[in-house]
Design a protein around this motif. Structure first.
Motif, PDB file in Angstrom:
ATOM      1  N   PHE A  66      96.492  17.864 -38.792  1.00 57.20           N
ATOM      2  CA  PHE A  66      95.174  17.239 -38.799  1.00 57.20           C
ATOM      3  C   PHE A  66      94.642  17.065 -37.382  1.00 57.20           C
ATOM      4  CE2 PHE A  66      95.833  15.808 -43.235  1.00 57.20           C
ATOM      5  CZ  PHE A  66      94.588  16.146 -43.743  1.00 57.20           C
ATOM      6  N   LEU A  67      95.545  16.762 -36.432  1.00 57.09           N
ATOM      7  CA  LEU A  67      95.119  16.618 -35.043  1.00 57.09           C
ATOM      8  C   LEU A  67      94.569  17.941 -34.509  1.00 57.09           C
ATOM      9  CD1 LEU A  67      94.916  15.029 -32.394  1.00 57.09           C
ATOM     10  CD2 LEU A  67      97.301  15.673 -31.936  1.00 57.09           C
ATOM     11  N   GLY A  70      91.390  18.766 -36.311  1.00 53.24           N
ATOM     12  CA  GLY A  70      90.347  17.857 -35.848  1.00 53.24           C
ATOM     13  C   GLY A  70      89.800  18.254 -34.489  1.00 53.24           C
ATOM     14  N   CYS A  73      87.565  21.280 -35.011  1.00 55.33           N
ATOM     15  CA  CYS A  73      86.260  20.893 -35.552  1.00 55.33           C
ATOM     16  C   CYS A  73      85.452  20.086 -34.543  1.00 55.33           C
ATOM     17  CB  CYS A  73      86.450  20.087 -36.839  1.00 55.33           C
ATOM     18  SG  CYS A  73      87.040  21.078 -38.216  1.00 55.33           S
ATOM     19  N   MET A  74      86.144  19.322 -33.701  1.00 51.98           N
ATOM     20  CA  MET A  74      85.440  18.597 -32.649  1.00 51.98           C
ATOM     21  C   MET A  74      84.788  19.580 -31.686  1.00 51.98           C
ATOM     22  SD  MET A  74      84.687  15.519 -31.773  1.00 51.98           S
ATOM     23  CE  MET A  74      85.938  14.601 -32.658  1.00 51.98           C
ATOM     24  N   PHE A 250      87.497  19.113 -42.997  1.00 50.42           N
ATOM     25  CA  PHE A 250      86.532  18.517 -42.076  1.00 50.42           C
ATOM     26  C   PHE A 250      85.119  19.048 -42.292  1.00 50.42           C
ATOM     27  CE2 PHE A 250      90.531  17.770 -39.892  1.00 50.42           C
ATOM     28  CZ  PHE A 250      90.361  16.515 -39.334  1.00 50.42           C
ATOM     29  N   TYR A 253      80.140  18.076 -41.444  1.00 50.98           N
ATOM     30  CA  TYR A 253      79.410  17.471 -40.334  1.00 50.98           C
ATOM     31  C   TYR A 253      78.114  18.216 -40.013  1.00 50.98           C
ATOM     32  CZ  TYR A 253      82.117  21.079 -37.897  1.00 50.98           C
ATOM     33  OH  TYR A 253      82.706  22.271 -37.521  1.00 50.98           O
ATOM     34  N   LEU A 278      82.769  12.902 -36.970  1.00 54.42           N
ATOM     35  CA  LEU A 278      83.996  13.681 -36.821  1.00 54.42           C
ATOM     36  C   LEU A 278      85.147  12.824 -36.292  1.00 54.42           C
ATOM     37  CD1 LEU A 278      82.880  17.171 -35.463  1.00 54.42           C
ATOM     38  CD2 LEU A 278      84.303  16.735 -37.466  1.00 54.42           C
ATOM     39  N   SER A 281      86.300  10.426 -39.054  1.00 55.61           N
ATOM     40  CA  SER A 281      86.974  11.159 -40.122  1.00 55.61           C
ATOM     41  C   SER A 281      88.357  11.626 -39.681  1.00 55.61           C
ATOM     42  CB  SER A 281      86.125  12.355 -40.547  1.00 55.61           C
ATOM     43  OG  SER A 281      84.880  11.933 -41.067  1.00 55.61           O
ATOM     44  N   ALA A 282      88.466  12.121 -38.435  1.00 57.60           N
ATOM     45  CA  ALA A 282      89.755  12.610 -37.943  1.00 57.60           C
ATOM     46  C   ALA A 282      90.777  11.478 -37.871  1.00 57.60           C
ATOM     47  CB  ALA A 282      89.575  13.247 -36.566  1.00 57.60           C
ATOM     48  N   TYR A 285      91.819  10.583 -41.457  1.00 58.85           N
ATOM     49  CA  TYR A 285      92.729  11.590 -42.006  1.00 58.85           C
ATOM     50  C   TYR A 285      94.145  11.422 -41.456  1.00 58.85           C
ATOM     51  CZ  TYR A 285      89.271  14.621 -44.344  1.00 58.85           C
ATOM     52  OH  TYR A 285      88.340  15.151 -45.203  1.00 58.85           O
ATOM     53  N   MET A 286      94.266  11.254 -40.147  1.00 53.31           N
ATOM     54  CA  MET A 286      95.581  11.178 -39.511  1.00 53.31           C
ATOM     55  C   MET A 286      96.345   9.927 -39.949  1.00 53.31           C
ATOM     56  SD  MET A 286      94.597  12.577 -35.702  1.00 53.31           S
ATOM     57  CE  MET A 286      96.253  12.331 -35.060  1.00 53.31           C
TER      58      MET A 286
END
Length: 479
Positions: A66-67, A70, A73-74, A250, A253, A278, A281-282, A285-286
């Protein structure tokens, strides 16, 4: 101008919003946009994908997946942020491609976005229906399975009997309700979405706060399970595969970028909405992934409702019901916002004369593109009830990935083509950040488990190109 040159005709970057677009009410601020982004992002990813990724490829290290996803997506979110201030018009990726690459790219990206998002909404609506039926059964109510599944689908009962699906009534009802909300305007939609997001985040916060005190640390060992000998199945490569799997969790956005024409101060507020949603959400999720894998051994998480399973193992059946209710509420916001995005993309295409003009007519009282809202909702209902949805998952993912790649490329090229255009926000680390995002997305494309999906997307693109070429000489020049 010849047809060939028109393929690459670009939208004027200094084009002012036209008459119909200016009819939209500018009522959205940064908080509204963050809520919109969260409403679109946090949904099926947290309630389904987390358990699947942990169980099949990443183990407890899914938090690292997820990191990585993320951060990817960031990176694309930063690109969206720059383009949204450079081109503060509705349409999102479609409009950005029109300005940077030209008409044919805009047509393809806009059309792929519509196709992909309709599939996403249909899939989420079906998942919502399943959660609703399960929740009702928890309270002792049952719904005839023939009326909670798509037409023609075969339903196997526990007693060995089989039923044939007639109509997914709950999913159809959700889509119709969403259409009514969008029909009456963005203000009502924003209010309802804010309420839904608040409830959803409260439920997930409760899961994190309660669950963290009930974790069994032995479930986190080994944190990175040993690789099975096959690339992408546990080990370091499994973390990367997990990142590829959860990346589409993700998605959503870009809904913020599509709200440019209804934002009070788009140059300032759009980047805040995109990046803010974002980040929140990240982190959510984590934390959920950390607690989930601490409550249940990762090997047991490949189930339809992993968070509900974790809560049940805590000995709190009442909280499991709350989690299911949270999923029902949370998934409804995804349907609402994604449907909104589809309508706004099509509206932008109508305004650019790529679709018939009558489709873009706005309601005299509510200032919404009501005709498009009705058409889009009808298409979603058809897809939900008459198409086999399982094989559409990867196809929708590819559409979304291609759209995101185009946005990253547009950001890099936009710096060279329009170096002097004012940008209230700039993507840092150019071109490394968008380039890294593109590499990650290409990796995801190359690791799709079902190789037939490549033929499917090729046929979709070919069909869209045929439509474009046939209609190109019949459309008016953009003023």
């Amino acid at each position: 101008m010849s047809s060939f040159k028109k393929f690459f005709k670009k939208k004027d970057i200094n084009l002012n919003p036209n008459t119909n677009q200016s009819e939209f009410k500018r009522v959205l601020g940064p908080v509204d946009l963050i809520m919109m982004g969260i409403g679109a992002i946090i949904g099926a990813g947290i309630f389904v994908v987390t358990g699947n990724a942990a169980s099949t490829v990443a183990g407890p290290a899914v938090i690292l997946s997820f990191l990585i996803a993320g951060l990817c997506c960031m990176a694309s979110g930063l690109c969206y942020g720059e383009l949204s201030t450079m081109i503060p018009l509705s349409g999102g990726a479609y409009t950005y491609n029109y300005v940077i690459f030209g008409e044919i790219a805009a047509w393809l990206i806009g059309s792929l976005a519509v196709v992909g998002y309709i599939m996403v909404v249909a899939l989420v609506a079906s998942g919502w229906s399943g959660y609703l039926v399960s929740t009702l059964e928890s309270f002792g109510f049952s719904l005839d399975y023939r009326f909670s599944n798509p037409f023609g689908s075969i339903i196997k009962l526990e007693n060995g009997n089989e039923l044939i699906g007639i109509l997914n009534v709950p999913a159809t009802g959700l889509v119709l309700t969403t259409a009514i909300v969008l029909y009456f305007g963005i203000e009502l939609s924003a209010i309802i979405n804010a309420i839904v997001v608040t409830v959803k985040m409260t439920v997930l916060s409760m899961f994190i706060a309660i669950g963290i005190f009930n974790v069994d640390c032995s479930n986190w060992r080994p944190f990175i399970p040993e690789n099975t000998g096959e690339w992408g199945i546990f080990g370091i490569s499994g973390i990367l595969s997990g990142a590829a799997l959860v990346l589409t969790a993700f998605n959503g956005y870009d809904a913020v970028a599509c709200a440019a024409q209804e934002t009070k101060n788009p140059q300032r507020d759009l980047p805040i909405g995109i990046i803010g949603s974002l980040i929140i959400s990240a982190i959510t999720y984590m934390l959920c992934a950390l607690v989930l894998t601490g409550l249940v051994n990762y090997k047991d998480l490949n189930v339809a409702q992993p968070i509900a399973l974790a809560v049940t193992k805590m000995g709190m059946p009442w909280f499991a019901i709350i989690i299911k209710l949270g999923a029902v509420i949370g998934l409804s916001s995804v349907v609402l916002i994604t449907t909104y995005v589809i309508v706004r993309i099509l509206f932008a295409m109508v305004e650019d004369c790529l679709l018939p003009k009558f489709l873009g007519k706005c309601h005299a009282k509510y200032k919404t593109p009501h005709i498009l809202t009705i058409i889009v909702s009808s298409l979603i209902i058809i897809v939900t009830n008459f198409l086999e949805l399982s094989y559409l998952v990867q196809l929708s993912n590819i559409c979304i990935i291609l759209i995101t790649i185009s946005v990253c490329l547009a950001t890099i090229l936009g710096r060279k083509i329009y170096p002097n255009i004012k940008r209230e926000f700039k993507c840092p680390g150019m071109p490394i950040i968008p380039g890294s995002c593109i590499m990650m997305l290409l990796y995801l494309l190359l690791t799709m488990p079902d190789k037939n999906v490549y033929w499917q997307i090729s046929l979709v693109i070919f069909f869209l190109l045929v439509i474009y070429i046939v209609s190109i000489n019949k459309r008016k020049e953009i003023k």
